[in-house]
Design a protein around this motif. Structure first.
Motif, PDB file in Angstrom:
ATOM      1  N   VAL A  86      -8.243  -7.987  -1.718  1.00  0.00           N
ATOM      2  CA  VAL A  86      -9.242  -7.222  -2.455  1.00  0.00           C
ATOM      3  C   VAL A  86     -10.533  -7.174  -1.652  1.00  0.00           C
ATOM      4  CG1 VAL A  86     -10.517  -7.013  -4.603  1.00  0.00           C
ATOM      5  CG2 VAL A  86      -8.187  -7.927  -4.622  1.00  0.00           C
ATOM      6  N   GLY A  87     -10.982  -5.984  -1.314  1.00  0.00           N
ATOM      7  CA  GLY A  87     -12.223  -5.810  -0.572  1.00  0.00           C
ATOM      8  C   GLY A  87     -11.980  -5.425   0.873  1.00  0.00           C
ATOM      9  N   SER A  88     -12.983  -4.793   1.471  1.00  0.00           N
ATOM     10  CA  SER A  88     -12.858  -4.335   2.859  1.00  0.00           C
ATOM     11  C   SER A  88     -12.743  -5.491   3.831  1.00  0.00           C
ATOM     12  CB  SER A  88     -14.059  -3.457   3.218  1.00  0.00           C
ATOM     13  OG  SER A  88     -14.156  -2.338   2.353  1.00  0.00           O
TER      14      SER A  88
ATOM     15  N   CYS B  54       1.706 -15.484   6.575  1.00  0.00           N
ATOM     16  CA  CYS B  54       2.151 -15.540   5.191  1.00  0.00           C
ATOM     17  C   CYS B  54       3.580 -15.019   5.085  1.00  0.00           C
ATOM     18  CB  CYS B  54       1.224 -14.723   4.295  1.00  0.00           C
ATOM     19  SG  CYS B  54       1.654 -14.786   2.544  1.00  0.00           S
ATOM     20  N   PRO B  55       4.480 -15.739   4.422  1.00  0.00           N
ATOM     21  CA  PRO B  55       5.869 -15.263   4.288  1.00  0.00           C
ATOM     22  C   PRO B  55       6.007 -13.992   3.466  1.00  0.00           C
ATOM     23  CG  PRO B  55       5.696 -17.625   3.808  1.00  0.00           C
ATOM     24  CD  PRO B  55       4.301 -17.087   3.860  1.00  0.00           C
ATOM     25  N   ILE B  56       5.010 -13.653   2.667  1.00  0.00           N
ATOM     26  CA  ILE B  56       5.077 -12.436   1.854  1.00  0.00           C
ATOM     27  C   ILE B  56       4.923 -11.223   2.765  1.00  0.00           C
ATOM     28  CG2 ILE B  56       4.027 -11.153  -0.033  1.00  0.00           C
ATOM     29  CD1 ILE B  56       3.106 -13.750  -1.236  1.00  0.00           C
ATOM     30  N   LYS B  57       5.903 -10.366   2.757  1.00  0.00           N
ATOM     31  CA  LYS B  57       5.894  -9.205   3.650  1.00  0.00           C
ATOM     32  C   LYS B  57       5.140  -8.015   3.078  1.00  0.00           C
ATOM     33  CE  LYS B  57       8.269 -11.485   6.588  1.00  0.00           C
ATOM     34  NZ  LYS B  57       7.597 -12.006   7.830  1.00  0.00           N
ATOM     35  N   HIS B  58       5.196  -7.837   1.765  1.00  0.00           N
ATOM     36  CA  HIS B  58       4.510  -6.689   1.155  1.00  0.00           C
ATOM     37  C   HIS B  58       3.075  -7.083   0.846  1.00  0.00           C
ATOM     38  CE1 HIS B  58       3.876  -3.655  -2.256  1.00  0.00           C
ATOM     39  NE2 HIS B  58       3.844  -3.003  -1.120  1.00  0.00           N
ATOM     40  N   GLN B  59       2.155  -6.612   1.676  1.00  0.00           N
ATOM     41  CA  GLN B  59       0.750  -6.937   1.543  1.00  0.00           C
ATOM     42  C   GLN B  59      -0.039  -5.653   1.350  1.00  0.00           C
ATOM     43  OE1 GLN B  59      -0.471  -9.382   4.874  1.00  0.00           O
ATOM     44  NE2 GLN B  59       1.285 -10.758   4.668  1.00  0.00           N
ATOM     45  N   VAL B  60      -0.843  -5.621   0.301  1.00  0.00           N
ATOM     46  CA  VAL B  60      -1.560  -4.408  -0.095  1.00  0.00           C
ATOM     47  C   VAL B  60      -3.053  -4.654   0.028  1.00  0.00           C
ATOM     48  CG1 VAL B  60      -1.952  -2.728  -1.938  1.00  0.00           C
ATOM     49  CG2 VAL B  60       0.291  -3.805  -1.690  1.00  0.00           C
ATOM     50  N   ASN B  61      -3.751  -3.720   0.674  1.00  0.00           N
ATOM     51  CA  ASN B  61      -5.207  -3.753   0.793  1.00  0.00           C
ATOM     52  C   ASN B  61      -5.798  -2.760  -0.198  1.00  0.00           C
ATOM     53  OD1 ASN B  61      -4.748  -5.440   3.016  1.00  0.00           O
ATOM     54  ND2 ASN B  61      -4.859  -3.745   4.472  1.00  0.00           N
ATOM     55  N   VAL B  62      -6.724  -3.225  -1.006  1.00  0.00           N
ATOM     56  CA  VAL B  62      -7.368  -2.351  -1.979  1.00  0.00           C
ATOM     57  C   VAL B  62      -8.872  -2.533  -1.894  1.00  0.00           C
ATOM     58  CG1 VAL B  62      -7.037  -4.092  -3.778  1.00  0.00           C
ATOM     59  CG2 VAL B  62      -7.566  -1.748  -4.429  1.00  0.00           C
ATOM     60  N   ALA B  63      -9.596  -1.425  -1.807  1.00  0.00           N
ATOM     61  CA  ALA B  63     -11.060  -1.434  -1.733  1.00  0.00           C
ATOM     62  C   ALA B  63     -11.568  -0.032  -1.998  1.00  0.00           C
ATOM     63  CB  ALA B  63     -11.548  -1.946  -0.383  1.00  0.00           C
ATOM     64  N   THR B  64     -12.874   0.048  -2.194  1.00  0.00           N
ATOM     65  CA  THR B  64     -13.484   1.361  -2.403  1.00  0.00           C
ATOM     66  C   THR B  64     -13.750   2.072  -1.086  1.00  0.00           C
ATOM     67  OG1 THR B  64     -14.555   0.473  -4.383  1.00  0.00           O
ATOM     68  CG2 THR B  64     -15.387   2.563  -3.541  1.00  0.00           C
ATOM     69  N   LEU B  65     -14.138   1.305  -0.047  1.00  0.00           N
ATOM     70  CA  LEU B  65     -14.444   1.844   1.260  1.00  0.00           C
ATOM     71  C   LEU B  65     -13.651   1.095   2.315  1.00  0.00           C
ATOM     72  CD1 LEU B  65     -18.334   2.111   0.896  1.00  0.00           C
ATOM     73  CD2 LEU B  65     -16.671   3.958   0.602  1.00  0.00           C
ATOM     74  N   GLY B  66     -13.583   1.693   3.516  1.00  0.00           N
ATOM     75  CA  GLY B  66     -12.910   1.027   4.618  1.00  0.00           C
ATOM     76  C   GLY B  66     -11.814   1.887   5.221  1.00  0.00           C
ATOM     77  N   ASP B  67     -11.367   1.481   6.410  1.00  0.00           N
ATOM     78  CA  ASP B  67     -10.363   2.251   7.136  1.00  0.00           C
ATOM     79  C   ASP B  67      -8.953   1.692   6.988  1.00  0.00           C
ATOM     80  OD1 ASP B  67     -12.445   3.830   8.041  1.00  0.00           O
ATOM     81  OD2 ASP B  67     -12.754   2.601   9.846  1.00  0.00           O
ATOM     82  N   ARG B  68      -8.804   0.488   6.463  1.00  0.00           N
ATOM     83  CA  ARG B  68      -7.489  -0.150   6.408  1.00  0.00           C
ATOM     84  C   ARG B  68      -6.971  -0.278   4.974  1.00  0.00           C
ATOM     85  NH1 ARG B  68      -7.743  -5.151  10.782  1.00  0.00           N
ATOM     86  NH2 ARG B  68      -8.565  -3.944  12.539  1.00  0.00           N
ATOM     87  N   GLN B  69      -7.388   0.605   4.119  1.00  0.00           N
ATOM     88  CA  GLN B  69      -7.029   0.465   2.719  1.00  0.00           C
ATOM     89  C   GLN B  69      -5.721   1.182   2.428  1.00  0.00           C
ATOM     90  OE1 GLN B  69      -8.872  -1.726   1.706  1.00  0.00           O
ATOM     91  NE2 GLN B  69     -10.433  -1.437   3.253  1.00  0.00           N
ATOM     92  N   GLY B  70      -4.801   0.449   1.809  1.00  0.00           N
ATOM     93  CA  GLY B  70      -3.578   1.083   1.333  1.00  0.00           C
ATOM     94  C   GLY B  70      -3.788   1.745  -0.011  1.00  0.00           C
ATOM     95  N   VAL B  71      -4.717   1.165  -0.817  1.00  0.00           N
ATOM     96  CA  VAL B  71      -5.051   1.711  -2.130  1.00  0.00           C
ATOM     97  C   VAL B  71      -6.564   1.810  -2.223  1.00  0.00           C
ATOM     98  CG1 VAL B  71      -4.927   1.387  -4.631  1.00  0.00           C
ATOM     99  CG2 VAL B  71      -2.989   0.714  -3.201  1.00  0.00           C
ATOM    100  N   VAL B  72      -7.068   2.987  -2.461  1.00  0.00           N
ATOM    101  CA  VAL B  72      -8.504   3.214  -2.628  1.00  0.00           C
ATOM    102  C   VAL B  72      -8.798   3.233  -4.128  1.00  0.00           C
ATOM    103  CG1 VAL B  72     -10.442   4.762  -2.187  1.00  0.00           C
ATOM    104  CG2 VAL B  72      -8.635   4.515  -0.474  1.00  0.00           C
TER     105      VAL B  72
END
Length: 250
Positions: free
Chosen positions: A48-50, A60-78
Motif C-alpha cells: 500500500v503506497g508508492s 517473499c514466498p508469495i508470488k502474487h504481489q499487488v501494488n496499490v496507490a493513488t500516484l506512482g509508476d509501479r502501481q498495479g491498482v490505482v
C-alpha cells in the motif's frame, strides 16, 4: 500530542528519491524485511503506497504481489489507499512502508489493512522514529518543503495502541539507522558501549519496523452447565410433576 486525523493534505512523495537519503533508507528497510519474508505464506501480498511499491520483496514466498496507490509508476491498482478495493479477509500480508508518515488519516489506513487481512495475516509497518536524529531534524527550522519535514512522525507505542484496538498483536519492534540517514555506524556500539547501553540506544533508531498479526478468537459453542428443572405444581397436599398426578401412574 497532535491528533492523528488532519485536514491538511501532505505532499506525498511518489518515490524514495524524493526523500533525503531515500535510497539508503530503502535498502535498510529491505534488509530488515528480508529477515521476515521467509516466514510469510499465502496467496496475496498487498503493498500500500508508492513507497511500498518500490520495496524489493523477491524473498517473499508469495508470488502474487499487488501494488496499490493513488500516484506512482509501479502501481498495479490505482485507487484511494484509504478505501482499498478488496474484499474482507482476502490478503495474507500487507506492507505499509512509510505509508502512515504521509497520510492525513492513519487510522483509516490501519482499519482498511485490518479489514482485508486474513486471520493471522501479517502486517508490516515502517516509518520514521520521532525519538531519533531524524526526528530532531524535523523540528529544526529551515527547508519546510522537504519530504522529511512533511512526514508525520508517530511513535511505535502509539501505533501499537492503535493496532491493539483493532485486534492486532505486535510480534516485533525493530529500530535501525542510529546515525544520520546517510550513514549507518556498524562497529561503534559493539566496540565502545556495553550491551545494556547498546540495547537502550536501539530505541533511538531513525527508522522502525513493526510486525503485527491479525488475531481472531474462534467462536465455539459452549454447552450450558445448568439444566431446566421440570415444572412442578401443587394440588392440595400432592405435588404434580409435568402435569401428571402420581396416583394416575398406579
Amino acid at each position: 500530542m497532535k491528533p492523528a486525523l488532519q485536514d491538511l493534505l501532505l505532499d506525498i512523495p511518489t518515490s524514495w528519491n524524493d526523500i533525503p537519503q531515500g535510497g539508503f533508507v530503502k535498502k535498510q528497510v529491505e534488509r530488515h524485511l528480508n529477515q521476515w519474508w521467509p516466514t510469510v505464506f499465502g496467496y496475496h501480498l498487498l503493498k500500500v503506497g508508492s513507497l511500498s511499491a518500490e520495496i524489493d520483496s523477491l524473498a517473499c514466498p508469495i508470488k502474487h504481489q499487488v501494488n496499490v496507490a493513488t500516484l506512482g509508476d509501479r502501481q498495479g491498482v490505482v485507487a484511494d489507499i484509504h478505501h482499498l478495493p478488496f474484499k474482507e479477509n482476502s490478503v495474507d500480508a500487507v506492507l505499509l512502508s512509510h505509508t502512515l508518515d504521509y497520510t492525513h488519516d492513519p487510522h483509516q489506513i490501519l482499519r482498511e489493512a485490518h479489514r482485508v487481512l486474513v486471520a493471522n495475516g501479517y502486517l508490516f509497518i515502517t516509518g520514521f522514529n520521532p525519538m531519533s536524529l531524524a526526528g530532531l531534524f524535523k523540528i529544526l527550522p529551515g527547508r519546510k518543503h522537504s519530504a522529511l519535514k512533511q512526514a508525520r512522525f508517530f511513535s511505535t507505542n502509539r501505533i501499537g495502541d492503535w493496532l491493539n484496538l483493532l485486534g492486532c498483536e505486535v510480534v516485533n519492534d525493530q529500530r535501525f539507522i542510529y546515525g544520520p540517514l546517510g550513514h549507518q555506524p556498524r562497529h561503534f556500539h559493539n566496540r565502545w558501549l556495553p550491551a545494556i547501553t547498546h540495547q537502550y540506544l536501539q530505541r533511538f533508531g531513525a527508522v522502525y519496523l513493526l510486525v503485527a498479526r491479525k488475531r481472531e478468537l474462534p467462536v465455539t459453542p459452549i454447552k450450558p452447565k445448568w439444566k431446566v428443572k421440570p415444572n412442578l405444581a401443587t394440588v392440595g397436599n400432592v405435588r404434580i410433576r409435568n402435569g401428571v398426578h402420581p396416583k394416575s401412574q398406579v
